[in-house]
Design a protein around this motif. Structure first.
Motif, PDB file in Angstrom:
ATOM      1  N   UNK A  71       0.320  -1.094  -0.152  1.00  0.00           N
ATOM      2  CA  UNK A  71      -0.093   0.303  -0.608  1.00  0.00           C
ATOM      3  C   UNK A  71       1.356   1.238  -0.093  1.00  0.00           C
ATOM      4  N   UNK A  72       1.997   1.331   1.185  1.00  0.00           N
ATOM      5  CA  UNK A  72       3.363   2.562   0.786  1.00  0.00           C
ATOM      6  C   UNK A  72       3.379   2.361  -0.192  1.00  0.00           C
ATOM      7  N   UNK A  73       4.177   1.341  -1.008  1.00  0.00           N
ATOM      8  CA  UNK A  73       4.309   1.943  -2.806  1.00  0.00           C
ATOM      9  C   UNK A  73       3.438   2.441  -3.339  1.00  0.00           C
ATOM     10  N   UNK A  74       2.356   1.603  -3.792  1.00  0.00           N
ATOM     11  CA  UNK A  74       1.296   2.165  -4.561  1.00  0.00           C
ATOM     12  C   UNK A  74       0.885   3.643  -3.834  1.00  0.00           C
ATOM     13  N   UNK A  81       6.796   9.867  -6.554  1.00  0.00           N
ATOM     14  CA  UNK A  81       7.479  10.132  -5.993  1.00  0.00           C
ATOM     15  C   UNK A  81       8.782   9.224  -6.303  1.00  0.00           C
ATOM     16  N   UNK A  82       8.652   8.347  -7.702  1.00  0.00           N
ATOM     17  CA  UNK A  82       9.200   7.912  -8.225  1.00  0.00           C
ATOM     18  C   UNK A  82       9.550   8.260  -9.952  1.00  0.00           C
ATOM     19  N   UNK A  87      14.092   2.745  -9.068  1.00  0.00           N
ATOM     20  CA  UNK A  87      13.714   3.486  -7.739  1.00  0.00           C
ATOM     21  C   UNK A  87      13.275   2.218  -6.843  1.00  0.00           C
ATOM     22  N   UNK A  88      11.549   1.255  -7.429  1.00  0.00           N
ATOM     23  CA  UNK A  88      11.068   0.272  -6.554  1.00  0.00           C
ATOM     24  C   UNK A  88      11.513  -0.158  -6.012  1.00  0.00           C
ATOM     25  N   UNK A  89      11.153  -0.815  -5.211  1.00  0.00           N
ATOM     26  CA  UNK A  89      12.004  -1.836  -3.995  1.00  0.00           C
ATOM     27  C   UNK A  89      11.235  -2.497  -3.199  1.00  0.00           C
ATOM     28  N   UNK A  97       5.959 -10.273  -7.309  1.00  0.00           N
ATOM     29  CA  UNK A  97       4.859  -8.609  -7.165  1.00  0.00           C
ATOM     30  C   UNK A  97       5.615  -7.529  -7.336  1.00  0.00           C
ATOM     31  N   UNK A  98       6.834  -7.060  -7.197  1.00  0.00           N
ATOM     32  CA  UNK A  98       8.025  -6.185  -7.184  1.00  0.00           C
ATOM     33  C   UNK A  98       8.246  -5.838  -8.458  1.00  0.00           C
TER      34      UNK A  98
END
Length: 343
Positions: A71-74, A81-82, A87-89, A97-98
């Protein structure tokens, strides 16, 4: 504390049936092997149930952490922010899923950029259309107003003004037809009728038809040698539109010399070539000449006619033939336009 415990147990209960079934199976096997008494069986059942609850709790806690991480990543992606997918981890347990989220991020970013580009093109296109329509309309309006204000009674000017108004009307009609064509092509509404045709007869008829225009300018329009039995595959009506555009442009931008149409045979294709000895095109302009309304020399282009859509239409029609328009040119040395058709 209780709310957190309840939340973790609630999240982990999706695995309850699997864990409970495995525990019952374990108890049955254990009872058969050890021949335990009923009371011992109950004690073991209570112990296994307690262990099940602990397992469900820890599974639920891990699941909640992973969901919070996702949820925080989405949310971060939603807030832009990316800048790049690298930068996505996510944690190691979510690497698959990543990878999918990265693919989605790249696709979404590309779609957004394409939409912005299309919006810019649409705005620019509407501006260009308005400008191009304004020129002939204002010309017609100006000549007619002059005639109505008394010039119609002056024999020395009325014929000239009517003739100029008619020329502007013709330019307006050509522009509208080109706009309709390019709109139909880009929306997929223009139907193509592909069949084989005799290349020599086809190109000879087009050259003969356009020789008058070339001769009026003192230019030779020539047809190179084409094998009499050569058959090419395409839509004859739309390809004629391509050839007329290419030959017309070659004549317009050639002040002396010749324009030559020929077909060079390759293994499975025929390369159609329109070559001139005209003014040529600078390297800076070569990459942009197929853009809608792009003109190398705006003043000269309007003086000799043309809508600025001809080469864009050529490009689209040839793409519908799974072909690509190629151009080679140098300033002062002429230009060579070519494309392939299947044999």
């Amino acid at each position: 504390m209780w709310n957190k415990l309840q939340k973790n147990l609630t999240s982990g209960r999706v695995f309850y049936l699997e864990i409970f079934a495995l525990s019952i199976f374990f108890l049955i096997i254990l009872s058969l092997l050890l021949q335990v008494t009923f009371f011992l069986f109950i004690k073991i059942l209570i112990g296994v149930t307690a262990v099940d609850i602990l397992v469900i709790y820890f599974i639920g806690r891990k699941r909640n952490k992973e969901m919070a991480e996702i949820k925080s990543l989405i949310n971060s992606i939603r807030k832009n922010k990316f800048e790049a997918a690298d930068e996505i981890h996510l944690s190691s347990g979510l690497y698959e899923l990543e990878d999918e989220i990265k693919k989605m991020f790249v696709k979404t970013k590309s779609d957004i950029e394409n939409l912005k580009k299309l919006e810019r093109i649409r705005t620019e296109f509407l501006g260009n259309v308005s400008h191009e329509l304004r020129t002939p309309i204002f010309g017609i309006q100006g000549y007619l107003e002059t005639l109505l204000n008394g010039a119609i009674n002056d024999d020395s000017v009325k014929e000239k003004f009517v003739s100029k108004a008619a020329r502007h009307a013709e330019n307006l009609n050509t522009l509208l037809n080109d706009l309709i064509d390019i709109s139909m092509i880009e929306s997929g509404q223009m139907k193509m009728s592909f069949r084989y045709f005799n290349a020599q007869e086809y190109f000879q008829s087009i050259v003969e038809e356009m020789k008058v225009i070339a001769e009026e300018k003192g230019i030779k329009l020539l047809l190179g040698e084409i094998r009499p039995k050569l058959q090419l595959f395409g839509d004859k009506i739309r390809l004629r539109q391509v050839m007329v555009n290419l030959i017309s442009n070659a004549i317009k931008y050639t002040d002396k010399g010749s324009v030559t149409v020929t077909v060079e045979e390759e293994e499975s294709d025929g390369r159609v070539i329109v070559q001139d000895t005209g003014i040529g095109i600078s390297e800076d302009n070569l990459s942009r000449i197929f853009e809608r309304f792009y003109r190398i020399d705006k003043d000269r282009s309007r003086e000799i006619g043309g809508t600025g859509l001809g080469l864009a239409i050529v490009k689209h029609i040839l793409e519908a033939h799974n072909s690509k328009i190629m151009v080679e040119s140098k300033l002062g040395e002429g230009s060579r336009f070519s494309f392939k058709l299947k044999k």
